[in-house]
Design a protein around this motif. Structure first.
Motif, PDB file in Angstrom:
ATOM      1  N   GLY B 215      63.703  61.129  57.300  1.00 30.36           N
ATOM      2  CA  GLY B 215      63.551  62.575  57.140  1.00 30.36           C
ATOM      3  C   GLY B 215      63.860  63.109  55.752  1.00 30.36           C
ATOM      4  O   GLY B 215      63.959  64.318  55.564  1.00 30.36           O
ATOM      5  N   TYR B 216      64.022  62.214  54.772  1.00 33.40           N
ATOM      6  CA  TYR B 216      64.267  62.652  53.394  1.00 33.40           C
ATOM      7  C   TYR B 216      62.978  62.533  52.578  1.00 33.40           C
ATOM      8  O   TYR B 216      62.033  61.878  52.994  1.00 33.40           O
ATOM      9  CB  TYR B 216      65.381  61.803  52.755  1.00 33.40           C
ATOM     10  N   ASN B 217      62.971  63.173  51.389  1.00 31.28           N
ATOM     11  CA  ASN B 217      61.788  63.091  50.526  1.00 31.28           C
ATOM     12  C   ASN B 217      61.946  62.096  49.398  1.00 31.28           C
ATOM     13  O   ASN B 217      60.977  61.502  48.943  1.00 31.28           O
ATOM     14  CB  ASN B 217      61.477  64.455  49.892  1.00 31.28           C
ATOM     15  N   GLN B 218      63.184  61.967  48.905  1.00 32.27           N
ATOM     16  CA  GLN B 218      63.420  61.108  47.742  1.00 32.27           C
ATOM     17  C   GLN B 218      64.788  60.479  47.873  1.00 32.27           C
ATOM     18  O   GLN B 218      65.653  60.962  48.610  1.00 32.27           O
ATOM     19  CB  GLN B 218      63.440  61.955  46.443  1.00 32.27           C
ATOM     20  N   VAL B 219      64.965  59.406  47.113  1.00 34.70           N
ATOM     21  CA  VAL B 219      66.257  58.741  47.057  1.00 34.70           C
ATOM     22  C   VAL B 219      66.982  59.185  45.788  1.00 34.70           C
ATOM     23  O   VAL B 219      66.354  59.363  44.747  1.00 34.70           O
ATOM     24  CB  VAL B 219      66.031  57.212  47.046  1.00 34.70           C
ATOM     25  N   ILE B 220      68.276  59.392  45.887  1.00 32.60           N
ATOM     26  CA  ILE B 220      69.085  59.515  44.665  1.00 32.60           C
ATOM     27  C   ILE B 220      69.748  58.163  44.442  1.00 32.60           C
ATOM     28  O   ILE B 220      70.502  57.666  45.291  1.00 32.60           O
ATOM     29  CB  ILE B 220      70.167  60.607  44.793  1.00 32.60           C
ATOM     30  N   TRP B 221      69.428  57.568  43.308  1.00 34.82           N
ATOM     31  CA  TRP B 221      69.956  56.239  43.001  1.00 34.82           C
ATOM     32  C   TRP B 221      71.369  56.336  42.469  1.00 34.82           C
ATOM     33  O   TRP B 221      71.721  57.274  41.752  1.00 34.82           O
ATOM     34  CB  TRP B 221      69.059  55.546  41.965  1.00 34.82           C
ATOM     35  N   THR B 222      72.162  55.331  42.829  1.00 34.31           N
ATOM     36  CA  THR B 222      73.497  55.187  42.262  1.00 34.31           C
ATOM     37  C   THR B 222      73.508  53.893  41.438  1.00 34.31           C
ATOM     38  O   THR B 222      72.568  53.101  41.515  1.00 34.31           O
ATOM     39  CB  THR B 222      74.545  55.134  43.388  1.00 34.31           C
ATOM     40  N   ASP B 223      74.536  53.690  40.648  1.00 34.35           N
ATOM     41  CA  ASP B 223      74.612  52.474  39.822  1.00 34.35           C
ATOM     42  C   ASP B 223      74.656  51.240  40.714  1.00 34.35           C
ATOM     43  O   ASP B 223      75.255  51.254  41.793  1.00 34.35           O
ATOM     44  CB  ASP B 223      75.852  52.529  38.925  1.00 34.35           C
ATOM     45  N   THR B 225      76.217  48.473  40.368  1.00 38.35           N
ATOM     46  CA  THR B 225      77.462  47.695  40.389  1.00 38.35           C
ATOM     47  C   THR B 225      78.417  48.223  41.459  1.00 38.35           C
ATOM     48  O   THR B 225      78.906  47.470  42.290  1.00 38.35           O
ATOM     49  CB  THR B 225      78.150  47.742  39.001  1.00 38.35           C
ATOM     50  N   SER B 226      78.651  49.531  41.448  1.00 42.13           N
ATOM     51  CA  SER B 226      79.659  50.084  42.362  1.00 42.13           C
ATOM     52  C   SER B 226      79.080  51.086  43.361  1.00 42.13           C
ATOM     53  O   SER B 226      79.724  51.401  44.354  1.00 42.13           O
ATOM     54  CB  SER B 226      80.739  50.803  41.541  1.00 42.13           C
ATOM     55  N   HIS B 227      77.881  51.573  43.095  1.00 36.77           N
ATOM     56  CA  HIS B 227      77.276  52.652  43.893  1.00 36.77           C
ATOM     57  C   HIS B 227      78.164  53.884  43.955  1.00 36.77           C
ATOM     58  O   HIS B 227      78.068  54.697  44.876  1.00 36.77           O
ATOM     59  CB  HIS B 227      76.914  52.175  45.310  1.00 36.77           C
ATOM     60  N   GLU B 228      79.027  54.049  42.957  1.00 38.44           N
ATOM     61  CA  GLU B 228      79.925  55.211  42.938  1.00 38.44           C
ATOM     62  C   GLU B 228      79.369  56.365  42.110  1.00 38.44           C
ATOM     63  O   GLU B 228      79.828  57.493  42.232  1.00 38.44           O
ATOM     64  CB  GLU B 228      81.283  54.799  42.340  1.00 38.44           C
ATOM     65  N   TYR B 229      78.399  56.051  41.216  1.00 41.01           N
ATOM     66  CA  TYR B 229      77.923  57.074  40.287  1.00 41.01           C
ATOM     67  C   TYR B 229      76.470  57.466  40.568  1.00 41.01           C
ATOM     68  O   TYR B 229      75.627  56.614  40.827  1.00 41.01           O
ATOM     69  CB  TYR B 229      78.040  56.566  38.840  1.00 41.01           C
ATOM     70  N   ILE B 230      76.210  58.746  40.495  1.00 38.50           N
ATOM     71  CA  ILE B 230      74.867  59.291  40.649  1.00 38.50           C
ATOM     72  C   ILE B 230      74.057  58.930  39.398  1.00 38.50           C
ATOM     73  O   ILE B 230      74.519  59.150  38.279  1.00 38.50           O
ATOM     74  CB  ILE B 230      74.942  60.845  40.748  1.00 38.50           C
TER      75      ILE B 230
END
Lengths: 356, 356
Positions: B215-223, B225-230
């Motif tokens: 149900g989303y339109n786009q993904v916001i990617w994170t880093d 290595t840690s997936h902690e940063y937008i």
């Protein structure tokens, strides 16, 4: 959905170009056979495969292959034995991996019979192109790409599956020197490194060119997070022998699950060679090079088979590998190529005869 | 090496297809203008550019674009004002970025005059295709790809630089819902994420499809290595407003240096909006959503301009963004589009008139 050889639409060449091929001086993947297999995915289904004369592909300028890198491929080889019988090596594994790559790149799955019937029908037509000279083989390139149109950054609605073949000599000639890379990376955690996706290769060209300018042939990639772990060489998986143990890194979402790699592991075990599949640190390899326990390194891949490594560079220092009398690489290469060329028994069941 | 408009070889269409374009119902990038610019790189040099009728491209099946993803592109727009004068927005920045992408992907640099003369000559021929309806524009797609042949995994010896144009409506219609991604990644440290390389886009299709199914339109990617940063949204950079501060992440070798992104930052500063370019954690965005300090989020990119975000998903929870009276996104979008469409003064010097 099922396809039999009789269903494939075949248009043969009028005049073969085989006389133009210099079989004594074959480069890698630069001359092609008379025919190619083409199958189009359209309206949610694969159409009947066709075999046509090897010929240009025509696409709209907005075809997504030009813009969004939606493409995957496989590398395979066909071998001839002394009776001119034709063999493939673990072809169903290539089919499986093509579909694993396809899933990651949002490309439709190609059914096994389309792949295998298409391939063997094509090989039967073009088998005279399979080199018989030692070390020569017919390099086979199955590939799939987005042929549908439009500038919207989303999966295409049309795809092509094509198989083209090139009678080929060795990928590398002689031993290669490699550079352990710490700045550039090949793939991300959670990325597409395990897929044979086009973009994985173009991304390596620039760092590889920098390495070539420094006198190396290939880059050894390390993980992009810490650069502490050996990953793969881009066109090959990497094996490292420390004392009498043969090491290779585990596959992951960053590393290609190489068919030569896994075959080498099985053959080595069968030969009583101690193998370890585990994360390998750059540090331990450099330490082993310094204390003399690093005996050999080689790359493994379909194109290069087993490619011996003469030495590696790391942080501006070159480490040479010794000349060995009892090289694992040479021994394993002989065993795998003897299976491929039907020169030995195939206890693993990997050889696949192409019935004419 | 220099090119003037008079040097470009022009072959005009016999019959324009402009009557077939439904300017009231334009999708994004799916109908094309009458002409295209094509320039070939061969034997170490760019040949004279040609403008031809928009037509299919013909390539050998071994052309490296099909196998190794060696391709890059740019996205630009041409706008018409009420006098039917034609404008571009910071086109020299697109040229610069194309060459930055080219360097990373081992593609030859395209000289500025080939790019600018080629583009403006093409626009003058096809300017009747530029929509005049509110929000419409001519989407311009300059792209370069490996047209040289051979299965060896190395840079091609021939390339094409092409510009094609598509009269287009909005990229997204309405507000978008985004999903913060923690499993899949867009780019590696030391990889090609900062380049507009084809493979960066195909790699996003599968995770984006999974998000669309939820149900989303786009993904916001994170880093990775840690997936902690937008990081970014793949087709857009991301802006986040917490209280009255507008945040966006710094560019890096993983993140595209967006032209809309940097324009927004300058306009915001000029407007007295407090901006911060710094690493943004997922944690702080989720915390801000919970305590009500998260006021708005929007994407910024050439195709989408400024695309308001209605809410985001993170670890199976959806966070809705409030409806604002004083939206930064709306205000900034009006300022940037007024500059683009020549409706306001251009104090930044970004507007570029295409002289006829």
């Amino acid at each position: 959905m099922s396809i039999a050889t009789k269903d494939i639409i075949i248009e043969k060449v009028k005049n073969s170009k085989i006389d133009q091929v210099d079989f004594d001086n074959l480069a890698f993947g630069s001359v092609f056979t008379d025919h190619m297999l083409v199958c189009t995915y359209k309206n949610g289904a694969w159409e009947t495969p066709t075999i046509t004369p090897y010929q240009p592909i025509t696409l709209d300028p907005s075809a997504k292959i030009f813009h969004y890198g939606q493409s995957i491929f496989e590398g395979m080889k066909a071998y001839k034995d002394k009776n001119n019988d034709v063999f493939l090596f673990r072809p169903l594994d290539n089919h499986k991996r093509l579909n694993i790559s396809a899933a990651r790149m949002c490309i439709p799955q190609i059914p096994e019979d389309y792949f295998m019937e298409g391939l063997t029908t094509l090989l039967n037509l073009d088998k005279d192109f399979i080199p018989t000279k030692d070390g020569g083989s017919l390099y086979i390139r199955p590939f799939m790409f987005a042929s549908g149109n439009g500038f919207h950054a989303s999966p295409a609605n049309e795809y092509k599956f094509i198989i083209a073949c090139a009678p080929s000599g060795a990928y590398f000639s002689g031993k290669v020197k490699v550079l352990i890379e710490e700045k550039y990376s090949r793939s991300a955690n959670g990325g597409v490194g395990y897929a044979k996706a086009g973009g994985n290769y173009a991304g390596q060209f620039y760092p590889t060119q920098l390495a070539i300018e420094k006198g190396y042939n290939q880059v050894i990639w390390t993980d992009d997070t810490s650069h502490e772990y050996i990953e793969e060489a881009g066109a090959m998986n990497i094996f490292i022998r420390i004392n009498d143990t043969l090491l290779t890194g585990p596959t992951s979402d960053r590393i290609l699950d190489g068919i030569t790699r896994k075959s080498i592991l099985e053959i080595a075990k069968d030969q009583g060679i101690k193998t370890e599949v585990r994360k390998i640190t750059v540090k331990e390899v450099v330490a082993a090079a310094k204390d003399g326990s690093l005996k050999e390194m080689f790359g493994a891949g379909t194109a290069a088979v087993i490619s011996p490594i003469a030495g590696f560079g790391y942080r501006d220092t070159d480490y040479d590998l010794p000349e060995l009398e009892n090289s694992f690489g040479e021994r394993l290469k002989k065993i795998i190529t003897d299976i491929q060329y039907n020169k030995s028994e195939d206890k693993f069941g990997w050889r696949y005869q192409v019935k004419s």
